[in-house]
Design a protein around this motif. Structure first.
Motif, PDB file in Angstrom:
ATOM      1  N   ILE A 176     -39.234  23.934 -24.110  1.00  0.00           N
ATOM      2  CA  ILE A 176     -38.189  24.882 -23.727  1.00  0.00           C
ATOM      3  C   ILE A 176     -37.993  25.914 -24.822  1.00  0.00           C
ATOM      4  O   ILE A 176     -37.833  27.110 -24.558  1.00  0.00           O
ATOM      5  CB  ILE A 176     -36.870  24.143 -23.421  1.00  0.00           C
ATOM      6  CG1 ILE A 176     -37.019  23.292 -22.155  1.00  0.00           C
ATOM      7  CG2 ILE A 176     -35.713  25.132 -23.262  1.00  0.00           C
ATOM      8  CD1 ILE A 176     -35.807  22.423 -21.850  1.00  0.00           C
ATOM      9  N   SER A 180     -38.514  29.830 -24.206  1.00  0.00           N
ATOM     10  CA  SER A 180     -37.402  30.754 -24.406  1.00  0.00           C
ATOM     11  C   SER A 180     -37.783  31.890 -25.346  1.00  0.00           C
ATOM     12  O   SER A 180     -37.366  33.030 -25.155  1.00  0.00           O
ATOM     13  CB  SER A 180     -36.173  30.008 -24.936  1.00  0.00           C
ATOM     14  OG  SER A 180     -36.287  29.690 -26.303  1.00  0.00           O
ATOM     15  N   TRP A 185     -37.654  31.486 -19.981  1.00  0.00           N
ATOM     16  CA  TRP A 185     -36.770  30.377 -19.650  1.00  0.00           C
ATOM     17  C   TRP A 185     -35.428  30.883 -19.138  1.00  0.00           C
ATOM     18  O   TRP A 185     -34.819  31.772 -19.727  1.00  0.00           O
ATOM     19  CB  TRP A 185     -36.548  29.486 -20.869  1.00  0.00           C
ATOM     20  CG  TRP A 185     -35.803  28.228 -20.547  1.00  0.00           C
ATOM     21  CD1 TRP A 185     -34.496  27.918 -20.811  1.00  0.00           C
ATOM     22  CD2 TRP A 185     -36.332  27.083 -19.855  1.00  0.00           C
ATOM     23  NE1 TRP A 185     -34.182  26.667 -20.340  1.00  0.00           N
ATOM     24  CE2 TRP A 185     -35.290  26.128 -19.750  1.00  0.00           C
ATOM     25  CE3 TRP A 185     -37.594  26.775 -19.323  1.00  0.00           C
ATOM     26  CZ2 TRP A 185     -35.471  24.882 -19.122  1.00  0.00           C
ATOM     27  CZ3 TRP A 185     -37.767  25.549 -18.704  1.00  0.00           C
ATOM     28  CH2 TRP A 185     -36.719  24.616 -18.611  1.00  0.00           C
ATOM     29  N   PHE A 187     -31.734  29.921 -18.810  1.00  0.00           N
ATOM     30  CA  PHE A 187     -30.798  28.957 -19.394  1.00  0.00           C
ATOM     31  C   PHE A 187     -29.752  28.480 -18.400  1.00  0.00           C
ATOM     32  O   PHE A 187     -29.253  27.361 -18.520  1.00  0.00           O
ATOM     33  CB  PHE A 187     -30.116  29.573 -20.626  1.00  0.00           C
ATOM     34  CG  PHE A 187     -31.001  29.625 -21.836  1.00  0.00           C
ATOM     35  CD1 PHE A 187     -31.091  28.543 -22.691  1.00  0.00           C
ATOM     36  CD2 PHE A 187     -31.757  30.749 -22.118  1.00  0.00           C
ATOM     37  CE1 PHE A 187     -31.906  28.572 -23.806  1.00  0.00           C
ATOM     38  CE2 PHE A 187     -32.575  30.796 -23.229  1.00  0.00           C
ATOM     39  CZ  PHE A 187     -32.657  29.706 -24.075  1.00  0.00           C
ATOM     40  N   ASN A 190     -31.812  26.215 -16.092  1.00  0.00           N
ATOM     41  CA  ASN A 190     -32.556  25.216 -16.868  1.00  0.00           C
ATOM     42  C   ASN A 190     -33.949  24.967 -16.300  1.00  0.00           C
ATOM     43  O   ASN A 190     -34.358  23.832 -16.031  1.00  0.00           O
ATOM     44  CB  ASN A 190     -31.779  23.900 -16.959  1.00  0.00           C
ATOM     45  CG  ASN A 190     -30.982  23.805 -18.249  1.00  0.00           C
ATOM     46  OD1 ASN A 190     -31.466  24.194 -19.315  1.00  0.00           O
ATOM     47  ND2 ASN A 190     -29.776  23.286 -18.167  1.00  0.00           N
ATOM     48  N   GLN A 191     -34.674  26.054 -16.123  1.00  0.00           N
ATOM     49  CA  GLN A 191     -36.036  25.976 -15.608  1.00  0.00           C
ATOM     50  C   GLN A 191     -36.779  27.266 -15.954  1.00  0.00           C
ATOM     51  O   GLN A 191     -36.189  28.225 -16.455  1.00  0.00           O
ATOM     52  CB  GLN A 191     -36.020  25.790 -14.097  1.00  0.00           C
ATOM     53  CG  GLN A 191     -35.409  26.960 -13.336  1.00  0.00           C
ATOM     54  CD  GLN A 191     -35.381  26.736 -11.831  1.00  0.00           C
ATOM     55  OE1 GLN A 191     -35.509  25.612 -11.354  1.00  0.00           O
ATOM     56  NE2 GLN A 191     -35.205  27.799 -11.068  1.00  0.00           N
ATOM     57  N   TYR A 291     -32.500  21.791 -29.006  1.00  0.00           N
ATOM     58  CA  TYR A 291     -31.911  22.123 -27.698  1.00  0.00           C
ATOM     59  C   TYR A 291     -32.451  21.165 -26.635  1.00  0.00           C
ATOM     60  O   TYR A 291     -33.639  20.860 -26.581  1.00  0.00           O
ATOM     61  CB  TYR A 291     -32.272  23.554 -27.306  1.00  0.00           C
ATOM     62  CG  TYR A 291     -31.781  23.963 -25.932  1.00  0.00           C
ATOM     63  CD1 TYR A 291     -30.558  24.598 -25.772  1.00  0.00           C
ATOM     64  CD2 TYR A 291     -32.544  23.708 -24.788  1.00  0.00           C
ATOM     65  CE1 TYR A 291     -30.094  24.968 -24.518  1.00  0.00           C
ATOM     66  CE2 TYR A 291     -32.087  24.078 -23.524  1.00  0.00           C
ATOM     67  CZ  TYR A 291     -30.868  24.713 -23.402  1.00  0.00           C
ATOM     68  OH  TYR A 291     -30.419  25.074 -22.152  1.00  0.00           O
ATOM     69  N   THR A 292     -31.555  20.681 -25.791  1.00  0.00           N
ATOM     70  CA  THR A 292     -31.953  19.935 -24.598  1.00  0.00           C
ATOM     71  C   THR A 292     -31.119  20.444 -23.430  1.00  0.00           C
ATOM     72  O   THR A 292     -30.156  21.195 -23.621  1.00  0.00           O
ATOM     73  CB  THR A 292     -31.726  18.417 -24.756  1.00  0.00           C
ATOM     74  OG1 THR A 292     -30.313  18.155 -24.799  1.00  0.00           O
ATOM     75  CG2 THR A 292     -32.388  17.877 -26.021  1.00  0.00           C
ATOM     76  N   LYS A 293     -31.463  20.022 -22.251  1.00  0.00           N
ATOM     77  CA  LYS A 293     -30.694  20.430 -21.077  1.00  0.00           C
ATOM     78  C   LYS A 293     -29.278  19.871 -21.111  1.00  0.00           C
ATOM     79  O   LYS A 293     -28.385  20.391 -20.452  1.00  0.00           O
ATOM     80  CB  LYS A 293     -31.415  19.992 -19.795  1.00  0.00           C
ATOM     81  CG  LYS A 293     -32.735  20.734 -19.562  1.00  0.00           C
ATOM     82  CD  LYS A 293     -33.409  20.286 -18.284  1.00  0.00           C
ATOM     83  CE  LYS A 293     -34.705  21.041 -18.048  1.00  0.00           C
ATOM     84  NZ  LYS A 293     -35.393  20.637 -16.797  1.00  0.00           N
ATOM     85  N   SER A 296     -26.528  21.685 -25.823  1.00  0.00           N
ATOM     86  CA  SER A 296     -26.872  23.088 -26.047  1.00  0.00           C
ATOM     87  C   SER A 296     -26.867  23.410 -27.539  1.00  0.00           C
ATOM     88  O   SER A 296     -25.824  23.367 -28.186  1.00  0.00           O
ATOM     89  CB  SER A 296     -25.869  23.989 -25.317  1.00  0.00           C
ATOM     90  OG  SER A 296     -26.208  25.339 -25.475  1.00  0.00           O
TER      91      SER A 296
END
Length: 492
Positions: A176, A180, A185, A187, A190-191, A291-293, A296
């Motif tokens: 990700i 980004s 990406w 945000f 989230n895809q 960073y993860t889904k 943040s």
């Protein structure tokens, strides 16, 4: 257990081995000894050959092994940091299709601006946190528009670190954070961004599988292991762009923490937990390494293309003894403000901080009866420091207000004169650390390999070697205001 870190820079490849038990670097080197070429086929273009990166990575690792300070077979994981935003294209046989269009290339500005207008400013900023501008997505679109026969051969697109991981393992992945930085990406969703993919007409199949930054991105192949005297099957457990990685190397992981670097380009990088963006596109927001889904963590990145590259140009074209140290020694004999000499350091392509304008590097107010090369040496470092102050003021408008800035003692941060100008023009103290991108990449590999229970443990033994505080009643603020006025006149 030993960890190998590889930093794929614009100028050279730096590699280090770190002992996970102590977090100390036990061996380090770089290759080549002279700065690598940037291929400039047209004004505003900048390319490098990815195969040259790979050749230099191998030579750097072999040179490191020759130091004899460690057993290469004790290395258990590999981490990679790399110059951001570069576009690498390979075919189905993993052969490079064309030279990489690198970070300071300006050819795709118009293509990115057109996408920003047609997708919609609010949509781009709220979902991408950026304009496609001059980032990897726009560079890929340039290839599609201008080199359609090459575009048709693409099997996978990569960033520079993905390519080196591919050469080590035969496996291609992304993250990700990487997507980004290419402005691929979304945000909010989230895809992978449907807006960017559909607008440019890209096939989703050319994007590699998405992995966490700290995870296995493949295992070292037998043939490469034999060539480099390493164990077959060692995992690559970390990949990151150089600026998020620089922040990691300085333990800048939490909201409010800020890092800086001043190599070929200059960067201030602040961590936030908010989906913030600059409506004027001077500062950019990307996913940080952690960073993860669900959690943040974003990096707000100010990039100045023309920093260390200007200092290097001055070194190469003026007659100072002893290189950079000689320049610094001469510059220290000149008072703050360089007796009215002012330098704008923006000579390395389109500057995002200046709304992608190209104004060139400039030396202003030369008095032929008063100014010497020593004045120029000082004015260059002051001008670079002032460009950081100008950019930091833009970041402050976004809520990034650092109480302290962390930096590795490398490149321009090895110059006491530059540090003095930086600290006293920004008004922010600087903590200096004995670290660099390759050490950060090695520690990142350890986090991915789970050598440490947490990222905090990986930096338990990393302490500042020096703290520089702003001084009271310096003349830097007055000099900066004069410099800023000159810049604003040029921009208008």
């Amino acid at each position: 257990m030993l960890l190998l870190g590889i930093d794929v820079g614009t100028s050279s490849i730096k590699v280090s081995v770190v002992d996970s038990a102590t977090q100390k670097c036990i061996a380090s080197t770089q290759y080549p000894d002279v700065e690598s070429e940037i291929i400039v086929k047209e004004a505003g273009w900048a390319e490098q050959d990815p195969e040259t990166w790979w050749e230099h990575v191998q030579k750097a690792i072999l040179r490191l092994n020759e130091q004899g300070t460690y057993n290469p077979l004790d290395i258990v994981a590999i981490g990679i940091a790399y110059q951001m935003h570069g576009l690498v294209l390979v075919d189905k046989d993993q052969r490079v299709i064309r030279d990489s269009i690198i970070w300071c290339d300006s050819r795709a500005v118009e293509i990115g601006d057109r996408a920003f207008n047609e997708i919609g400013h609010e949509r781009c900023l709220s979902h991408l946190l950026n304009s496609p501008s001059n980032f990897t997505a726009a560079k890929l679109a340039w290839v599609k528009e201008n080199e359609p026969e090459l575009f048709e051969k693409i099997d996978q697109i990569m960033l520079p670190g993905d390519f080196i991981a591919m050469k080590l393992t035969g496996n291609i992945t992304t993250s990700i954070s990487a997507l980004s930085e290419g402005v691929f990406w979304d945000f909010k969703e989230n895809q992978l961004s449907k807006d960017v993919i559909e607008y440019y007409g890209f096939d989703k199949e050319i994007f590699p599988p998405t992995q966490k930054v700290f995870s296995s991105h493949g295992q070292l192949s037998k043939s490469v292991a034999n060539t480099l005297s390493l164990k077959k099957g060692i995992p690559v457990t970390y990949k990151s762009g150089d600026q998020p990685n620089n922040a990691l190397s300085l333990n800048v992981l939490k909201p409010g923490e800020v890092a800086a670097t001043a190599g070929t380009s200059g960067v201030i990088y602040g961590v936030t937990d908010q989906l913030v963006y600059d409506p004027d596109l001077r500062v950019n927001t990307f996913a940080h390494v952690n960073y993860t889904k669900d959690v943040s963590r974003l990096g707000v990145l100010l990039c100045i293309n023309g920093t260390g590259i200007l200092n290097r140009w001055i070194k190469n074209n003026f007659l100072s003894k002893d290189g950079y140290e000689g320049m610094n020694r001469e510059a220290r004999e000149i008072a703050v403000g360089s007796e009215g000499l002012r330098v704008l350091p923006f000579g390395n392509g389109a500057e995002r901080m200046l709304n992608n304008k190209i104004i060139g590097a400039q030396i202003n107010n030369i008095d032929l009866n008063r100014h010497s090369q020593a004045h120029i040496f000082r004015a260059v470092q002051e001008g670079i420091a002032f460009s950081f102050r100008y950019g930091l003021d833009r970041m402050r408008e976004m809520g990034i207000k650092p109480a302290i800035i962390r930096a590795g003692k490398a490149n321009l941060f090895m110059s006491d004169l530059f540090i003095d100008a930086f600290v006293n023009s920004t008004g922010v103290p600087v903590e200096l650390y004995q670290t660099d991108g390759s050490v950060g990449a090695a520690l990142g590999a350890g986090i991915g390999y789970e050598s440490f229970s947490s990222a905090e443990e990986a930096f338990a033994n990393i302490k500042p070697i020096k703290i520089v505080e702003p001084k009271a009643n310096t003349s830097y603020e007055e000099v900066y205001r004069e410099w800023e006025e000159l810049l604003i006149r040029e921009l208008n």
